[in-house]
Scaffold this active site. Sequence first.
Site, mmCIF file in Angstrom:
data_model
loop_
_atom_site.group_PDB
_atom_site.id
_atom_site.type_symbol
_atom_site.label_atom_id
_atom_site.label_comp_id
_atom_site.label_asym_id
_atom_site.label_seq_id
_atom_site.Cartn_x
_atom_site.Cartn_y
_atom_site.Cartn_z
ATOM 1 C CB SER A 107 -16.862 62.741 60.634
ATOM 2 O OG SER A 107 -15.863 63.291 61.476
ATOM 3 C CE1 TYR B 10 -13.436 59.798 58.129
ATOM 4 C CE2 TYR B 10 -13.313 61.680 59.622
ATOM 5 C CZ TYR B 10 -13.798 60.418 59.310
ATOM 6 O OH TYR B 10 -14.672 59.794 60.177
#
Length: 315
Positions: free
Chosen positions: A187, A200
């Site tokens: 990400s 995350y």
Amino acid sequence: MAHYGYLEKLGLAFALALLFYIVKCIVNVVYTYVIGPVVNKVDFKSKGKWALVTGSTDGIGKEYAKELAARGCDIVLVSRSMDKLKATATEIQNDYKVNTKIVQADFSEEGIYDKISKEIADLEIGTLVNNVGISYSYPEYFTDIADWENTVTTMIRANMVSVTRMTGIILPDMVKRGRGVVINIGSGSSLIPSPLLTVYAACKAYVDKFSEGIDMEYNKKGIIVQCVLPGFVCSNMSGIRRASLLAPTAKTFVKSAISLVGTTSKTVGYFPHAIFVNTINSIYGMSGRFAVWLITRSMENTRRKALKKREKNIA
């Protein structure tokens, strides 16, 4: 011949250095997104008859499955929902005339990897796409994450354990054959300041470092490893429904990212995302406090809207 003083020489040296840097950036961009995909194009089918994609029934994962099927690979779909698995398998078989195999697995749970290993034991898997992942339902401060222990454990299992275990299952046979492709979806949040997405972003930073190490260890053995670090993409995970230049559809994003396999081992996958990440990091380099304030404010606004919507739904 003109005589240059110390300041003129310093200014000229700076101008030349800046020009060199700009030319280098342009060359890198042209090679990465234009020349590289042509000269380094990967024949995925030649790496192995089957390609396996985790988290393959929605968004980026589904588009990777379709792109690999379009290149002639039979597809192993691994995901949680049996209904979505069956629907995606039927769609791919009808549209691309390839074989599919479905494996139902919930990557938030333990004890699934023996089952997956047995299900795919007899398949020649030449491409692995570790796409499955779970993010926050909305940006939140670390100590305020709802259902804290379960949510954090689930993110670690789905984002970190999955990529490690699936690579451990499939990589040994790739190494024996001397060929294979491993694509790990990270990400862009791990590349820029990411307050209110701390767990995350940290999990995806692991994916980045893990991919780097696997590439260093196995590229000389014929294994292509790539870590893709997307920015915003229209998907169920992001919650973005309307495509734009900075938030493309999953189809647009994957068409770009998959073309870069063989050219770069680490990429955001999509040129506008590269501009976005570099802009944020340039601002952070010039004024870290301002960049963090700007991103935190944006995250807090998103959090505020999400909480307000949730309260409205409860009421």
